[in-house]
Structures are given as C-alpha cells and as structure tokens.
Motif scaffolding. Structure first.
Motif, PDB file in Angstrom:
ATOM      1  N   LEU A 157       0.797  -1.114   0.000  1.00  0.00           N
ATOM      2  CA  LEU A 157      -0.066  -0.209   0.028  1.00  0.00           C
ATOM      3  C   LEU A 157       0.866   1.295   0.169  1.00  0.00           C
ATOM      4  O   LEU A 157       2.024   1.187   0.552  1.00  0.00           O
ATOM      5  CB  LEU A 157      -0.832   0.028   1.344  1.00  0.00           C
ATOM      6  CG  LEU A 157      -1.867  -1.200   1.319  1.00  0.00           C
ATOM      7  CD1 LEU A 157      -2.456  -1.020   2.758  1.00  0.00           C
ATOM      8  CD2 LEU A 157      -2.915  -1.067   0.175  1.00  0.00           C
ATOM      9  N   ARG A 158       0.210   2.233  -0.448  1.00  0.00           N
ATOM     10  CA  ARG A 158       1.215   3.397  -0.808  1.00  0.00           C
ATOM     11  C   ARG A 158       0.355   4.800  -0.139  1.00  0.00           C
ATOM     12  O   ARG A 158      -0.868   4.945  -0.645  1.00  0.00           O
ATOM     13  CB  ARG A 158       1.722   3.853  -2.074  1.00  0.00           C
ATOM     14  CG  ARG A 158       2.431   5.226  -2.300  1.00  0.00           C
ATOM     15  CD  ARG A 158       2.683   5.440  -3.699  1.00  0.00           C
ATOM     16  NE  ARG A 158       3.611   4.558  -4.269  1.00  0.00           N
ATOM     17  CZ  ARG A 158       4.311   4.408  -5.464  1.00  0.00           C
ATOM     18  NH1 ARG A 158       3.574   5.185  -6.427  1.00  0.00           N
ATOM     19  NH2 ARG A 158       5.253   3.934  -5.657  1.00  0.00           N
ATOM     20  N   PHE A 159       1.095   5.417   0.717  1.00  0.00           N
ATOM     21  CA  PHE A 159       0.574   6.776   1.320  1.00  0.00           C
ATOM     22  C   PHE A 159       1.585   7.676   0.994  1.00  0.00           C
ATOM     23  O   PHE A 159       2.313   7.904   1.868  1.00  0.00           O
ATOM     24  CB  PHE A 159      -0.020   6.548   2.640  1.00  0.00           C
ATOM     25  CG  PHE A 159      -0.780   5.451   2.960  1.00  0.00           C
ATOM     26  CD1 PHE A 159      -2.234   5.450   2.753  1.00  0.00           C
ATOM     27  CD2 PHE A 159      -0.189   4.164   3.466  1.00  0.00           C
ATOM     28  CE1 PHE A 159      -2.931   4.357   3.117  1.00  0.00           C
ATOM     29  CE2 PHE A 159      -1.251   2.769   3.676  1.00  0.00           C
ATOM     30  CZ  PHE A 159      -2.371   2.785   3.422  1.00  0.00           C
ATOM     31  N   ASP A 160       1.274   8.664   0.005  1.00  0.00           N
ATOM     32  CA  ASP A 160       2.026   9.672  -0.438  1.00  0.00           C
ATOM     33  C   ASP A 160       3.560   9.154  -0.478  1.00  0.00           C
ATOM     34  O   ASP A 160       3.740   8.370  -1.255  1.00  0.00           O
ATOM     35  CB  ASP A 160       2.058  10.770   0.617  1.00  0.00           C
ATOM     36  CG  ASP A 160       0.727  11.417   0.654  1.00  0.00           C
ATOM     37  OD1 ASP A 160      -0.181  11.428  -0.356  1.00  0.00           O
ATOM     38  OD2 ASP A 160       0.174  11.616   1.687  1.00  0.00           O
ATOM     39  N   ALA A 161       4.159   9.757   0.404  1.00  0.00           N
ATOM     40  CA  ALA A 161       5.680   9.298   0.256  1.00  0.00           C
ATOM     41  C   ALA A 161       6.213   7.985   0.912  1.00  0.00           C
ATOM     42  O   ALA A 161       7.199   7.424   0.653  1.00  0.00           O
ATOM     43  CB  ALA A 161       6.496  10.283   0.888  1.00  0.00           C
ATOM     44  N   PHE A 162       5.039   7.197   1.790  1.00  0.00           N
ATOM     45  CA  PHE A 162       5.334   6.160   2.562  1.00  0.00           C
ATOM     46  C   PHE A 162       4.977   4.983   1.545  1.00  0.00           C
ATOM     47  O   PHE A 162       3.862   5.099   0.609  1.00  0.00           O
ATOM     48  CB  PHE A 162       4.728   5.946   3.524  1.00  0.00           C
ATOM     49  CG  PHE A 162       5.366   6.899   4.900  1.00  0.00           C
ATOM     50  CD1 PHE A 162       6.491   6.380   5.292  1.00  0.00           C
ATOM     51  CD2 PHE A 162       4.814   8.327   4.803  1.00  0.00           C
ATOM     52  CE1 PHE A 162       7.247   7.483   6.316  1.00  0.00           C
ATOM     53  CE2 PHE A 162       5.543   9.017   5.796  1.00  0.00           C
ATOM     54  CZ  PHE A 162       6.820   8.766   6.472  1.00  0.00           C
TER      55      PHE A 162
END
Lengths: 648, 247
Positions: A248-253
């Motif tokens: 999963l991706r949350f912005d820069a993470f």
C-alpha cells in the motif's frame, strides 16, 4: 537493444526472460515518459539514476515534454541516447488518469507462446536404466494478459528435456507450472500479487529474487533499483515466491507484506544423532529428468514471510526497512567440512535490513546493512558520481561476514552474499561522439575457506573497454578482461596449497549496418587461463549476418558462423546468440570446431509469428561430446527449436 | 600518490620525481615537502623535499628524499632541468646521487643515476609522457653484478572538460612484473580537489583530497592495499609568484 543487455552479462548462463519480457513489451507499448513515475523510468534499461532524476526535474520545471529532441537540453542526454530510447518511449499526455475497466478491456495486450526444442543426436541417458525418465523434447507454453504497469495475469508451463510428461504428480503434464495475478498503482494500492511473484528490496542484501545485474561493463548498474513486488513470468524453477503479496502507498510512504509457501528441491537425509530428517543440500538446477532428481523434487517445505516499509522523497532520497523470516520443514544439516563451518544449521532464520539512497548534487549515495539474527552481518555501500558531461565513476564497498548466511540475498558479490569483503571502482567516460572508454577494477578477499579453497584467499577482477563509433552505421569496441583468484593447487600434502588461477580475455567486436535491411556483426576473442605455470589458450571468431527488411516484408533471418579453438574448458569463451523471442542463449565455446545457427522468423499475420532455429556445433578434436548422461557419440550436437507467438 | 601513481604527465613541483620533462610547463618558483607512511609498515617511511626555479625557456629542479629507517636507508639528492622544445613537446633530464645504507655493519654505497623524460601534448585535451629511469644501468656493487634497477614508464592523461583529468600509466621495472595504474582528479570546488586511483603493483586503491588557497597547497592521501592494508601520505606546496600556473 536486447543484445546490449545480454552482452553485459555475457559470462554465465543467465535467465534473461524477465528483462526480455519488459523490453519487448516496451517496444510494442512504449512508455509515456510524460507520466511515468520514478520506478517506471528506472526500469528503462538504458537510463541511469542521474538521467532519471534530470528527466523528472525537467518535467517538473517545464511541464510536458513535446519533442524527443527537447531531451537534448536535459543533462545527461545526447543524440545517441535519444536514438536508443526512442523506440521504447512515447510523449503522451501528463494527466494522471483513473483506471477504467473499458480501458483495460481495449488497451490490454494478450500474448500466447508455444515452444519446443530438442537435440537431434541421441544422448546416452535416454533409454537406459538410471537414465532420463522422459523424452528429449523440451516443451514450453505461456499466456499473459497485460495492461501497462497496472494489471498482469498469466500462466507459464514447462517441461525440460528428459523430464517425464504426465504421470504421477503431474496432473497438467508439465513439470513446472506457474501462474500469477498482479495489480499495481491503483489509488493507494501500490502492488498486489497472487500466485507466483518475485520480491526485491534495497540493494538485495536482505531479499532479492529474480534477475540482478552484477559487475559488468555498465558501471552505473552497480546500484540496484529494486522494484518491490513483480509478477513472475519466467521458467526459472527457483527464483520465485508462491503465495500472496500486498503493498500500500500513502504519499511518500509505502508498506509491503508478503507470504510464500512452497516446496523446494533438496537432498533430505536422516540425522543419525537426532533420528529425524534433515536437509543435506538444496538442488538449484530445476531439472527433474533422472530418478534421483525426481526423488529430491519438492522434498522440503519452505515458508517465507516478509515485510518492507519505505519512505521516498521527491529529491530521489529514500529509506527502507526489510525483515524476512525463512523457515524450513526440516533443519539444515550441511556436511561437516571446514569450509561449511559457518553454514546455517537451524531450521529457520530471520534477517532484517536497512537500506538507503540519497542524492546530493551530483553524488548518489546508496547502501544496505543487514543483520541475520543470531548469526552474522552484512553491509554494502556505494556512491555514483556524475563528474562532468559524459564522465561518471562508481565506488562500492561490501562486507559480508562468513556467518551471514541468507539464502534469499543476492547483492553485488564475487562469490555469494557471504564470507567476502571487497572494493570496486568503475569509470565511464565519453570522450566525444565517437570515442568512449569504460572499465572497472574490483579487489575482493574471502576471509574464510571456500569450496575447493582450503585457506583464506583473495582475488582481483578488472575490465577495460574502448569503443569507437565513427558514424551511425559503424561501431567497434575492444575489451580486455582479467580475473585472478586463489584456488587449491594440484598437489596435496596435508592440505592443498593455494595457487593463483587467472584468466585474461581480449576481444574485438565490430558491428555494421548496411542499409535498412542488412546488418553485420562479428567478433574475435582470445583467452588465456593460467594456473601453476601452465597455460591454456582459446580463441573464438564469428560473424553474424542479420537480414531484417522493413515493414511490408514479413520475415527476418539471422545467421552465425563461428570457429573456435579452446585448449581447455577453463579457457572457455561465452558469446550471446540470437534466439527466438524471450529465449536467450549464451553458450560456452570450448574444444576445437565450428558452430552455426540459423534463425528464421515469419509474421504469418498481424497476430501470429512463427520462428524456427537450428544450431549445430561440430567438434574436430573429439569423436563424442558432452559427458555423463548428456554424452553424444558423434562429434556434433544439433538443436532445433520451433516457436509460435500469438498476440492480440 | 592519490592517483595510483599514474603521475607521469602531471606538471607540478613533484615533476622532478615523476617526469622531469613536465617541469617545462611551470612558470613560477615553488617548493614542496611530503611525508608518506606506506601501508603503515614500520620502517617504510618516506620524507621528501622538492623545489622548482624557472630559468630561461625551462625550469630547474632541486630535490631530496629519504626512505627507510636506521637499519635500511635509501636517500637521494637530485638536480634536473626541463624545457620546451616546441609548443607540443618538452624534454628533461635529471641526475640523482643515491646513497644506500644498510644496517650497522654493512656500510653504505653511493651511485649516480640519471633519468630522461619527455612530454608530448598533441592537443589541448591529451598529454603523453615517457620516462626512462637509469638508462645506464648504474652499478651499485661489483659483487653479484648488483645494479640499480632500470625502469621504463609510459603514461597518458586526458582532460575533456574543465573538471576531470583521467590518467593511466604503465611501468616496467626490470626486477618486477609490469605495473598498471590509473587515476582521476576531480575539481569539486575551486579550492577543493578529489582524487582516486588504483595500482596493480600492491593491488591498492588510493583516495585523496587536495586543498588550494592562494599560494598554498595541501594534499592528503589515504591508500589501501588488498594484502598490506592502509597507509597515508601528505604534502605541502608553496608558490612564490602567482603569475599563473599552467596546470
């Protein structure tokens, strides 16, 4: 282009399927560089990290790229670079679209391949007791659906030469079967895989499955660009994971977790002290043609659970953390040899690693440090520097403790990700449009014993290549490669003394395009292998003729004729050969004789291509060739191959 | 040092020791002092001094140095002259008085050793250097026909842009296998230089920084050999008039 990649790795038999797959897909579905993200650009095999960063910066500052020639103004790009990449990229819109089912249905690419090959000469292992169980044909079939970098689904089936087809344990008939469903880059969903997949993180010190570049002529490839979770499409029977993965991706993470459970080939024995089963050694060949190979097939269960978390900054900096647990059904019990003193003897292992990269001005620092809990540590650190236009260097240091024993690790190394420290320095220099020079030197030390090396030892590998390209149709390069390493000498007293073994090879390669259809390539290469005052020499000379008329003509023909005279296997020479699409062939030339191959491809229609290849080696210095079950009682060996490819 | 020893084409105060012909490219008086501890091995210490004085169409060099410890000392004093013969060609010659002293009890020997060097600059990017050290095969002792070894070196360097200089060199000493070395100098900032190099002789890498401030120069080098480990070197330089160095 394919040749360029293959030649970099022209030293070993090497599974190039994954990379060929990608290049072929890009050729038929060029990447939109106005929208591609860093990861997609990094995987273009002809761009280095500085060029990717420059391209991203340029796009950010000036917006959409309107013409390929606009790239000449971007740092690190020149006309030649643009010519190479032009067929694989396009300049589309820069709007980030939403994935729609109708798009997937219309824009998806489907592809099916059927392939078979065999040796015409009968090998000794067929038709005898304790020989090969199955027939000598190799069968290969695959299907894949793909929509850009978002969706992929496919099946690959394979039976190697000599393997049985059908029978107990083989419901589909094929010895190797693999399938996957894969979705990526949809909203917060970074990567999702079910079935067979590969996982690669950081610099490969903790976890890396699938193809990886080693030390080669392309010095900027010393830094890895990990792709996280990727679908598995090759017929390699070891380098994959089977289970599921979710990222999963949350912005820069981004955060990834995966689990794999499968059975692997191994020699399993009874531990006489504990009275329970134990793994003596793993079998990595993937062949299941003889009784004993079939007996060791899928002999031990393997469970791998892993996770990776990463922070990525838009400047190109990133930090990642990886943890991998590997457990086997039985404990490992390698033979009690001194060189295996540090080999893992437990049934499970846990390894955690921290990886980083950051770009400061024209310096790109990268590395990874890993700890195998209860065992050893490993670390690899490097820097790429783009010094001025056309000049770059790379420097890499690595240290892997003898007690660091991680089977899924595949970092830059001479031996393996264990018992090694080394330092590498590479240079890449373009003098002008015509002349360029590149080379590297690598010094490595093995602090503990190795297989057939009964003392700590060290070695050196170096390469220098000078290329000359007077105009668009001609290019020539010459390359000298030298490697020396300590190995057991021939005379044993109590132990073997270590003696230096070195191999030098010297190559001249030429390439000439004669008009649109005809291209000529040729090479002469010499080698010398030196060990304890003895010399074995070798030479190889070949010429390729490639006849590939432009569009309205629907066939192409590729021919090679080669002569070789190599005194011993240790002085063998490798050369890339053209093969049917997705297959790769980099055979070792040794003995004295000649070899030819002929590859014919015919596009029957827009959606169907048929290819046929015949390759024969003739030896003038022996009456039979090959050894063991593979022995052929003729001085020649002939392989025929047929392939049909459908695409929609 | 920091370029792996591939120094045949460099014009600086140390040209007297590297390639005497390269002196011809210097236009101002300079002095330098250097100290090296090779692989941090006890006794393998090297101290040297060099100076250059422009005169006529060329430059004079005076140099002195000493290697070793009380049990073994190899020291020399040298004088040399290098001058330009044309825009693209320099020639130089040097004479060294070498004194070898071995331990208490063995005494010492003195010998005169010459060297001849040439530097060729076919264009503004490329430099080619040649050096013959001790072409006369000077005798050191009649016993066993012991002679100072003769060495032949060829080297090239290339400066494509204004930041990077690449250097490569081959040295063949009559007593040892051929040594291949290569190095690189990178001008990171106006006053800061980074250098790296490799040499096959000891299988070693070298890394160095050079600092320049007005007439002063300071160079620091760290080297590492695969079998001999780490070592270090440093040197100072001072330039008397700043009428512009040619390098």
């Amino acid at each position: 282009m394919l040749e360029l990649i293959a030649e970099r790795q022209e030293t070993e038999e090497f599974d190039l399927t994954t990379v060929l797959d990608q290049v072929q897909y890009l050729y038929e579905h060029p990447l939109n560089i106005n929208r591609a993200d860093r990861l997609q650009l990094q995987f273009l095999p002809f761009l280095d990290d500085f060029q990717v960063q420059a391209l991203l910066d340029h796009r950010k500052n000036t917006g959409r790229i309107l013409s390929m020639y606009e790239l000449q103004g971007v740092e690190g790009f020149d006309l030649r670079q643009i010519e190479i990449m032009a067929p694989f990229v396009r300049l589309g819109s820069n709007e980030v679209g939403v994935l729609k089912w109708s798009q997937v249905k219309s824009g998806g690419a489907q592809e099916a391949i059927l392939r078979t090959d065999r040796f015409l000469e009968r090998q000794r292992g067929y038709g005898i007791d304790n020989g090969y169980v199955g027939r000598p044909e190799r069968l290969y079939a695959r299907y894949r659906f793909r929509y850009a970098d978002h969706i992929s689904a496919g099946v690959t089936l394979e039976k190697d030469a000599g393997e049985p087809f059908g029978g107990p344990g083989l419901p589909l008939g094929f010895d190797h079967q693999s399938g996957h469903i894969y979705v990526a880059n949809v909203g917060h969903l970074h990567q999702l895989a079910m079935g067979d997949f590969q996982a690669q993180f950081g610099q490969g010190l903790t976890q890396w499955s699938g193809m990886a570049f080693g030390r080669s002529g392309d010095i900027m490839r010393i830094k890895r660009s990990a792709r996280g979770i990727v679908p598995f499409t090759s017929a390699d029977e070891n380098a994959f994971l089977r289970g599921g993965a979710l990222g999963l991706r949350f912005d820069a993470f981004d955060v990834t977790a995966f689990m794999s459970k499968k059975r692997v080939d191994a020699n399993v024995d009874i531990d006489t002290i504990k009275g329970e089963e134990a793994v003596r050694s793993f079998q990595r060949s993937g062949l299941h043609a003889t009784r004993s190979q079939i007996d060791s097939k899928d002999a031990v269960g393997e469970t791998i659970i892993g996770g990776h978390a990463r922070y990525q900054h838009s400047s190109g900096g990133e930090f990642g953390f990886t943890s991998i647990y590997t457990g086997y059904q039985w404990p490992l019990l390698p033979p009690e040899k001194p060189y295996q003193r540090f080999s893992s003897r437990s049934r499970d292992l846990l390894v955690s690693g921290f990886d980083y990269q950051c770009m400061y001005r024209n310096f790109l620092f990268f590395g990874e440090a890993s700890l195998q809990w209860g065992a050893g540590v490993g670390t690899v650190n490097g820097v790429l520097v783009s010094l001025e236009k056309g000049v770059g260097i790379s420097l890499l240091h690595r240290y892997y403790a003898a007690s660091y024993q991680v089977p899924m690790a595949s970092p830059i190394a001479e031996g393996g990700a264990s018992n090694e420290r080394g330092i590498y320095l590479g240079l890449n220099s373009k003098f002008n449009d015509r002349w360029s020079l590149n080379g590297f030197i690598d010094l490595f030390t093995f602090p503990w014993l190795r297989y057939r090396v009964d003392a700590p030892s060290d070695g050196l590998e170096a390469m220098v290549q000078l290329s000359y390209r007077p105009n668009r149709s001609w290019s020539i390069y010459s390359r000298i490669r030298f490697e020396t390493k300590g190995m057991n000498g021939s005379q044993a007293s109590v132990t073997y003394p270590i003696s230096e073994r070195s191999k030098t090879s010297c190559r001249l390669h030429w390439q000439c395009d004669m008009g649109e259809s005809l291209s000529l390539r040729g090479r002469i290469e010499w080698s010398v292998y030196t060990h304890s005052e003895q010399y074995d020499r070798g030479m190889l000379l070949y010429q390729d003729v490639i006849w590939k008329p432009p569009f309205p003509v629907n066939y192409s023909l590729k021919i090679r004729f080669a002569v070789f005279d190599v005194e011993d296997y240790s002085a063998r020479l490798y050369a890339y050969e053209h093969d049917v699409l997705y297959a790769s062939s980099v055979p070792a030339y040794y003995g004295r004789g000649c070899r030819f191959y002929l590859l014919y491809s015919h596009s029957v229609s827009k959606w169907c291509t048929m290819s046929a290849r015949i390759a024969q080696t003739y030896y003038s210095d022996r009456l039979s060739n090959g050894s063991g079950l593979g022995e052929v009682s003729f001085p020649r060996r002939t392989q025929v191959k047929l392939q049909i490819r459908f695409k929609l | 040092m920091a370029v792996g020893g591939a120094s045949l084409t460099i014009s600086d105060v140390w040209s007297g020791a590297n390639n005497i012909a390269a002196l011809a490219e210097l236009r101002s008086a300079e002095i330098g002092a250097a100290y090296a501890h090779h692989f941090f091995l006890p006794g393998v210490l090297n101290a040297s001094f060099a100076s250059v004085f422009p005169l006529g169409g060329g430059s004079f060099a005076l140099s002195a140095g000493s290697l070793g410890y009380h049990g073994y000392t190899d020291s020399h004093i040298g004088i040399g002259y290098g001058r330009s013969l044309s825009n693209v060609f320099d020639l130089g010659a040097q004479v060294n008085a070498i004194r070898l002293n071995i331990g208490p009890g063995y005494g010492s020997k003195t010998a005169l050793v010459g060297s001849i060097g040439a530097l060729f600059m076919p264009n503004e990017h490329l430099r080619l250097g040649v050096l013959v050290y001790n072409p006369t095969r000077t005798s050191l002792a009649a016993f066993g026909d012991e002679r100072i070894p003769t060495r032949f070196s060829v080297g090239a360097s290339r400066q494509g842009g204004d930041k990077v200089t690449l250097m490569a060199q081959l040295d063949k000493d009559l007593q040892y296998p051929i040594n291949v070395s290569a190095g690189l100098e990178y001008q990171l900032l106006d006053q800061l230089l980074l250098r790296t190099g490799v040499s096959t002789k000891n299988r070693s890498f070298a890394f160095g920084v050079g600092l320049k401030r007005k007439a002063w120069a300071l160079d620091l080098t760290q080297h590492w050999g695969q079998r001999l480990g780490f070592g270090a070197a440093c040197s100072f330089g001072y330039r008397f008039s700043s009428k512009g160095r040619s390098k």
